[in-house]
Motif scaffolding. Structure first.
Motif, PDB file in Angstrom:
ATOM      1  N   ILE A   1      11.928   0.589 -14.307  1.00  0.00           N
ATOM      2  CA  ILE A   1      13.370   0.800 -14.161  1.00  0.00           C
ATOM      3  C   ILE A   1      13.532   1.928 -13.150  1.00  0.00           C
ATOM      4  O   ILE A   1      13.248   3.085 -13.455  1.00  0.00           O
ATOM      5  CB  ILE A   1      14.026   1.144 -15.502  1.00  0.00           C
ATOM      6  N   ASP A   2      13.979   1.588 -11.938  1.00  0.00           N
ATOM      7  CA  ASP A   2      13.897   2.518 -10.817  1.00  0.00           C
ATOM      8  C   ASP A   2      14.731   3.779 -11.024  1.00  0.00           C
ATOM      9  O   ASP A   2      14.276   4.886 -10.728  1.00  0.00           O
ATOM     10  CB  ASP A   2      14.314   1.817  -9.529  1.00  0.00           C
ATOM     11  N   THR A   3      15.956   3.623 -11.499  1.00  0.00           N
ATOM     12  CA  THR A   3      16.845   4.775 -11.684  1.00  0.00           C
ATOM     13  C   THR A   3      17.455   4.731 -13.083  1.00  0.00           C
ATOM     14  O   THR A   3      17.331   3.726 -13.798  1.00  0.00           O
ATOM     15  CB  THR A   3      17.968   4.784 -10.636  1.00  0.00           C
ATOM     16  N   TYR A   4      18.140   5.805 -13.426  1.00  0.00           N
ATOM     17  CA  TYR A   4      18.790   5.880 -14.736  1.00  0.00           C
ATOM     18  C   TYR A   4      20.222   5.357 -14.676  1.00  0.00           C
ATOM     19  O   TYR A   4      21.095   5.838 -15.389  1.00  0.00           O
ATOM     20  CB  TYR A   4      18.760   7.317 -15.249  1.00  0.00           C
ATOM     21  N   SER A   5      20.453   4.387 -13.833  1.00  0.00           N
ATOM     22  CA  SER A   5      21.793   3.806 -13.725  1.00  0.00           C
ATOM     23  C   SER A   5      21.961   2.690 -14.748  1.00  0.00           C
ATOM     24  O   SER A   5      20.980   2.064 -15.179  1.00  0.00           O
ATOM     25  CB  SER A   5      22.028   3.255 -12.314  1.00  0.00           C
ATOM     26  N   VAL A   6      23.193   2.448 -15.130  1.00  0.00           N
ATOM     27  CA  VAL A   6      23.485   1.374 -16.081  1.00  0.00           C
ATOM     28  C   VAL A   6      23.025   0.037 -15.532  1.00  0.00           C
ATOM     29  O   VAL A   6      22.496  -0.809 -16.258  1.00  0.00           O
ATOM     30  CB  VAL A   6      24.998   1.355 -16.399  1.00  0.00           C
ATOM     31  N   GLN A   7      23.225  -0.155 -14.224  1.00  0.00           N
ATOM     32  CA  GLN A   7      22.863  -1.424 -13.608  1.00  0.00           C
ATOM     33  C   GLN A   7      21.360  -1.685 -13.723  1.00  0.00           C
ATOM     34  O   GLN A   7      20.924  -2.776 -14.088  1.00  0.00           O
ATOM     35  CB  GLN A   7      23.285  -1.416 -12.133  1.00  0.00           C
ATOM     36  N   ASP A   8      20.563  -0.663 -13.415  1.00  0.00           N
ATOM     37  CA  ASP A   8      19.107  -0.848 -13.475  1.00  0.00           C
ATOM     38  C   ASP A   8      18.624  -1.095 -14.898  1.00  0.00           C
ATOM     39  O   ASP A   8      17.709  -1.893 -15.132  1.00  0.00           O
ATOM     40  CB  ASP A   8      18.396   0.367 -12.874  1.00  0.00           C
ATOM     41  N   PHE A   9      19.249  -0.404 -15.852  1.00  0.00           N
ATOM     42  CA  PHE A   9      18.866  -0.641 -17.250  1.00  0.00           C
ATOM     43  C   PHE A   9      19.206  -2.076 -17.669  1.00  0.00           C
ATOM     44  O   PHE A   9      18.411  -2.755 -18.310  1.00  0.00           O
ATOM     45  CB  PHE A   9      19.549   0.370 -18.167  1.00  0.00           C
ATOM     46  N   ASN A  10      20.393  -2.535 -17.312  1.00  0.00           N
ATOM     47  CA  ASN A  10      20.795  -3.897 -17.684  1.00  0.00           C
ATOM     48  C   ASN A  10      19.936  -4.941 -16.981  1.00  0.00           C
ATOM     49  O   ASN A  10      19.622  -5.997 -17.556  1.00  0.00           O
ATOM     50  CB  ASN A  10      22.272  -4.114 -17.359  1.00  0.00           C
TER      51      ASN A  10
END
Length: 848
Positions: free
Chosen positions: A137-146
């Motif tokens: 998961i590259d970043t802690y963004s909502v998009q990357d988590f989803n």
């Protein structure tokens, strides 16, 4: 995000789930039937405590949870982290030592890494397939988590087929050909169809295979049958009529069926592919003896995946079955008997290409493999896989320069180590551990040098610390890569003059790389013979002195229950924490080669078929570990010596008597060390293990005694010392004999001297007395010439004058010890003088 995984990806009703929240310690919530609400409550209770990420304390809890679970379905261990594993006051924590145990237990590990503060090379040893089982998961963004959820759901929610090929017997001999498949995914229903290509062609339908069940497809046209009669009860429940496992599903192929075996394939040329109805490949295994480190096995046996959790894409994970039946429908038999592991001919050992191997038919009928490129396994010598893609990055940090070695691990799921050998001063050095990223500061960089060294796989065959086997040198070379210079030129000097020196004092001098060595009463001073010498003294490349011996200490199990070995650091007062890894390996007994009991019972894996490779039943705990030295110079490691009851083999009734005088030999050694630099806590600085780095612990039983031996002394006792000592003793004995002879001769001469003196005194007294008697005779006349000087007017006393004259003469005489005394009888006449005498002597009478 975690709630989404729990609710959608695991189960909306109930599921069998456990949790482990870890930091510096581990908090395990064991596996149980759990509702979503309970999962939600657990997730909500998770809090960030600002601690470390010591995965090494959590993995043992995971192993314990799965081993105590009563469930037989697929086991998956998800690890969710945002950093590399690390301990307090460190930059890392080694976790690869758990990899082999996890896989052998059939536990699939899936690592989910968040952000960019972790590296796959630090953790991917734990997973079975680095392509599918490491999720980033590259970043802690909502998009990357989803975006990560569908990939995770493929593991947590098994809605697709997932099978693994675990055993294949391409050639028919005493048993029929077969292929064994394990169902790891959803149930294969009777309405589903699987397709095959390669060793088996055709399809299978109308068969139900539950998750966690073995499927065996066998050739019904072969003359022989398949059998699992040798399978043990912990492998499966064998039907006494069919000799097959009741838990497995068996499907015949051949005439009258939808599948068949390809007769053109052989033991060294075969493949098998399984596809679903949409032609998607579910699994495939292909044998290629020209690559991939496949072992070559005899035609009678099967290729068997050693453990279910091993990656079947790695050729080195397949081994020869213990016997010609194999284990169709059951896990691979891992504990072969000694007879099943024996070799009979040289060709048994060299099947896979080890031309230097031999079969030891004299002692234990085991293969003796060349320890570079091959290792002993299942009655033969198997090729040892190598690391690949080794890069030596030259990293500059201000005025400092260090080298970071990175490489891809070997295609192998054993508990392997990795060695990197590189150019240094004065010669090449080797660093060995499990890490695939190694940072070193003593690589000798040269602009013309394109290769820094090479990487190797290292394997210890015996769990007790048996022989070391390595892959071939210079096969996995490490290419040198330097950092690219910046595109912009350096700025022009400013016109302003240089600033005045600051008032602050200069920084403290940098510390040299610390050195770690063993310390104790086996040496009279630190580093034994190497005290006061360079740190390369007695190391592998400078082993020039007979004093560079491995030191010894003797113990008795039962009496010395707890002993301590000490590790010391130079320089004293080193200001940064130092991590030291150590281990203990069993190294046989002091007289094992003289004992027929032992030599006849040791097989190629280092364990005894009857008695065992540790006949004295002595153990040391723990066998390995890590310690930290922070602000101190010395640390003691406590070891417990245990002895258990000696169990005699069936063919031995007095085995305990045969063990009298033996001692078990355990070698305590410091393997590697790391020192953290206060200026850069991301990479360890150099730390070296120097002599003495190992100590032989000779441990005897309390009830049999042992050979023991001395503690090695300060420098050991070389052979020339005994020669000089014996020569000195002989010289002292000879000198003592000469002194005795001189004393005895002097004493004898002294006795003879006293005897002669007594005779002379007696003779003088006799002569004086005789003279006085003769002077009384009337016809004796005086000699006027003997009364003194003529013309001297004094009283004439002839007797006194003569006596004084003779006494004066006797006082001035030197008596020789060897004087010859002539004893004779004198005849006296009526007138003065001797009868028939021609001359006078002082002993003759004056008158006569």
């Amino acid at each position: 995000w975690l709630n989404e995984i729990a609710q959608v990806g695991i189960n909306t009703a109930t599921s069998r789930v456990g949790w482990d929240i870890f930091s510096a310690s581990s908090k395990l919530q064991n596996i149980s039937t759990t509702t979503y609400n309970e999962l939600y409550s657990t997730i909500s209770a998770i809090y960030y405590d600002g601690g470390v990420a010591d995965l090494s304390v959590a993995l043992p809890d995971s192993l314990s949870a799965f081993s105590s679970s009563a469930y037989s379905s697929q086991k998956i261990n998800f690890i969710i982290m945002g950093t590399n594993p690390y301990k307090a006051q460190t930059t890392s924590a080694e976790v690869c030592q758990f990899a082999s145990t996890l896989k052998q237990s059939g536990i699939q590990v899936v690592f989910i890494g968040m952000g960019d503060s972790w590296r796959s090379a630090r953790v991917d040893c734990l997973v079975g397939n680095t392509t599918t089982d490491v999720i980033s998961i590259d970043t802690y963004s909502v998009q990357d988590f989803n975006d990560s959820l569908p990939t995770i759901f493929e593991h947590t929610c098994q809605v697709d087929y997932k099978v693994k090929i675990t055993e294949a017997k391409p050639h028919s001999t005493s048993t029929a050909r077969y292929v064994e498949v394990f169902n790891m995914g959803k149930q294969i229903a009777s309405t589903d169809t699987l397709y095959f290509d390669g060793l088996i062609t055709g399809s299978m339908t109308g068969i139900t295979v539950d998750q966690g069940t073995y499927l065996v497809l066998y050739n019904d046209d072969d003359d022989a049958d398949i059998s699992c009669s040798s399978c043990s009860t912990d492998q499966c429940t064998v039907n006494s009529t069919t000799n097959l496992c009741q838990e497995a599903v068996y499907v015949p192929c051949g005439a009258g069926t939808d599948c068949a075996f390809d007769d053109s394939m052989s033991m060294t040329d075969w493949s098998i592919e399984i596809l679903d109805a949409d032609s998607n490949t579910l699994d495939t295994v292909s044998y290629d003896n020209s690559a991939d480190f496949w072992a070559t096995i005899p035609d009678e046996y099967s290729y068997s995946l050693e453990y279910l959790g091993y990656n079947n894409k790695y050729a080195a994970n397949f081994v020869r079955s213990c016997n010609t039946q194999g284990t169709p429908g059951a896990p691979t038999k891992t504990a072969c008997s000694s007879s099943e592991l024996q070799c009979s001919f040289e060709s048994d050992c060299s099947l896979s290409g080890d031309t230097q191997s031999t079969c030891d038919t004299v002692q234990s009928n085991r293969c003796l493999c060349s320890n570079v490129g091959f290792y002993p396994k299942r009655g033969s010598c198997y090729p040892l896989p190598e690391p690949t893609d080794c890069i030596a990055y030259i990293v500059k940090n201000g005025t400092q320069r260090f080298t970071r070695f990175e490489f891809t691990g070997a295609a192998f799921d054993a508990d392997e180590l990795y060695a990197v050998t590189y150019y240094s001063q004065p010669s090449m050095v080797t660093r060995i551990d499990r890490a695939r990223i190694k940072t070193e500061d003593d690589f000798i960089y040269s602009a013309t040098r394109t290769v820094a060294g090479y990487a190797q796989t290292q394997l210890n065959v015996s769990a007790l610390g048996g022989p070391t086997w390595r892959s071939k040198a210079w096969n996995s070379n490490c290419t040198v890569v330097t950092q690219s210079p910046t595109e912009s030129p350096t700025p022009s000097p400013t016109p302003a003059p240089t600033n005045a020196p600051t008032l602050s004092p200069t920084a403290a001098p940098t510390w040299q790389s610390p050195k770690v060595f063993l310390s104790g009463d086996f040496c009279a001073r630190d580093r034994c013979f190497c005290n006061g010498k360079g740190f390369d003294c007695c190391m592998a490349d400078n082993f020039t002195s007979t004093n560079c011996t491995q030191k010894q200490s003797s113990y008795t199990a039962g009496l010395d229950d707890l002993v301590f070995n000490s590790l010391k650091v130079f320089p004293e007062g080193f200001p940064f924490p130092i991590k030291i890894n150590w281990r203990i390996r069993y190294n046989g007994t002091t007289q094992s080669m003289l004992s027929s009991l032992i030599s006849s019972s040791v097989n190629q894996n280092g364990s005894g078929s009857d008695f065992g490779s540790n006949p004295l039943a002595i153990s040391v705990e723990p066998m390995n570990g890590s310690v930290w030295i922070n602000g101190t110079t010395l640390i003691n490691i406590g070891l417990r010596l245990n002895e258990s009851e000696i169990v005699c083999p069936d063919n031995k009734t007095n085995c305990k008597e045969e063990l009298i005088g033996l001692s078990a030999v355990f070698v305590f050694e410091a393997t590697d060390c790391y020192a953290l630099n206060g200026d850069n806590d991301l990479d360890p600085t150099g730390c070296d293990i120097v002599y003495p780095q190992a100590l032989s612990m000779l441990i005897a039983r309390s009830d049999t005694g042992g050979a023991g031996g001395d503690s090695g002394g300060e420098e050991g006792i070389p052979s020339w010392f005994w020669i000089v000592l014996i020569a000195g003793i002989v010289f002292l004995l000879l000198l003592s004999w000469l002194l005795y002879r001189y004393w005895y001769k002097g004493k004898k001469q002294d006795v003879e001297y006293h005897k002669i003196t007594d005779d002379i005194e007696f003779q003088q007294h006799y002569n004086d007395q005789d003279l006085e008697e003769r002077l009384k005779i009337p016809d004796t006349n005086f000699n006027p010439l003997a009364t003194g000087m003529p013309g001297v007017d004094r009283e004439i006393d002839p007797y006194t004058a003569e006596r004084q004259k003779r006494e004066s003469q006797q006082q001035n005489e030197i008596v020789e010890p060897n004087a010859v005394k002539n004893v004779f009888k004198e005849e006296m006449g009526p007138v003065g003088g001797k009868k028939n005498s021609q001359s006078r002597n002082m002993n003759d009478p004056l008158l006569g």
